[in-house]
Design an enzyme around this catalytic site. Structure first.
Site, PDB file in Angstrom:
ATOM      1  N   ASP A 143       0.547  10.945 -29.196  1.00  0.00           N
ATOM      2  CA  ASP A 143       1.131  11.678 -30.319  1.00  0.00           C
ATOM      3  C   ASP A 143       0.162  12.790 -30.704  1.00  0.00           C
ATOM      4  O   ASP A 143      -1.059  12.639 -30.575  1.00  0.00           O
ATOM      5  CB  ASP A 143       1.361  10.752 -31.520  1.00  0.00           C
ATOM      6  CG  ASP A 143       2.465   9.737 -31.258  1.00  0.00           C
ATOM      7  OD1 ASP A 143       3.362  10.038 -30.446  1.00  0.00           O
ATOM      8  OD2 ASP A 143       2.432   8.648 -31.862  1.00  0.00           O
ATOM      9  N   ASP A 157       9.796  11.521 -30.004  1.00  0.00           N
ATOM     10  CA  ASP A 157      10.180  10.789 -31.213  1.00  0.00           C
ATOM     11  C   ASP A 157      11.339  11.442 -31.961  1.00  0.00           C
ATOM     12  O   ASP A 157      12.360  10.787 -32.220  1.00  0.00           O
ATOM     13  CB  ASP A 157       8.965  10.629 -32.134  1.00  0.00           C
ATOM     14  CG  ASP A 157       7.881   9.754 -31.524  1.00  0.00           C
ATOM     15  OD1 ASP A 157       8.209   8.974 -30.608  1.00  0.00           O
ATOM     16  OD2 ASP A 157       6.725   9.853 -31.955  1.00  0.00           O
TER      17      ASP A 157
END
Length: 198
Positions: A143, A157
């Protein structure tokens, strides 16, 4: 001499049946195209994030509100369920298989877009689960984007969440994945009138 009368009656010709309406086109190509775009963008941005960012050293985009922040996430989207990595991997794999199964009857273009977003995002994070440390089925997802108080996330996501929201909206408003356009309400049954029995 006897005159022979000619029978001018032509033989009856059966009416040509109306051709059956063509089956609506399958949307597998659209689904795969959307999934491929999401997957490629997700993988490329993760590779760049790992190469250019240092864990624990955020890079400002808009002050401290929006930053590039490299994080290794063992959980689900937006860093949820961090203690169930292998379970999340199996769930994501099941989602991929379910979408592939649904694609056999998929004719709605909007469902193809939504399912493609989910498929591409799921595959993007599965690549990390299978090929990144600490090992197969337990790899940590990369991330790299932080916005305010929201957990750090990647391209996959919001693609998964956005695709799921789109599918819920389509279902609520009567759009099925195996039909073109909105679902038609069943016509109410006609009750016989008193005059029908006469």
């Amino acid at each position: 001499m006897t005159d022979e009368t000619t029978d001018s009656t032509e033989p009856a010709v059966d009416p040509v049946p109306d051709p059956e309406p063509a089956a609506p086109p399958r949307r597998l190509g659209l689904l795969l195209s959307v999934a491929a775009v999401v997957l490629v963008v997700d993988v490329v941005t993760k590779v760049l994030a790992v190469k250019m960012l240092t864990p624990g050293q955020p890079v400002s985009i808009i002050g401290d509100t929006v930053t590039w922040t490299l994080v290794r996430n063992s959980g689900a989207a937006f860093s949820m369920a961090t203690s169930y990595t292998w379970v999340l991997t199996l769930i994501a794999s099941s989602v991929v298989l379910g979408i592939i199964w649904m694609s056999r009857r998929l004719v709605s273009p909007w469902w193809a877009v939504g399912l493609g977003m989910i498929l591409g995002g799921a595959l993007g994070n599965l690549v990390d689960r299978f090929f990144r440390a600490p090992g197969h089925l337990q790899g940590h997802v990369v991330d790299f984007l932080s916005i305010g108080w929201w957990p750090v996330f990647n391209v996959a996501d919001p693609a998964v969440v956005g695709g799921a929201i789109l599918l819920v909206g389509l279902s609520v408003f009567g759009f099925d994945f195996d039909t073109v356009g909105r679902r038609r309400a069943e016509e109410p049954r006609r009750e016989p009138d008193a005059g029908d029995e006469a």
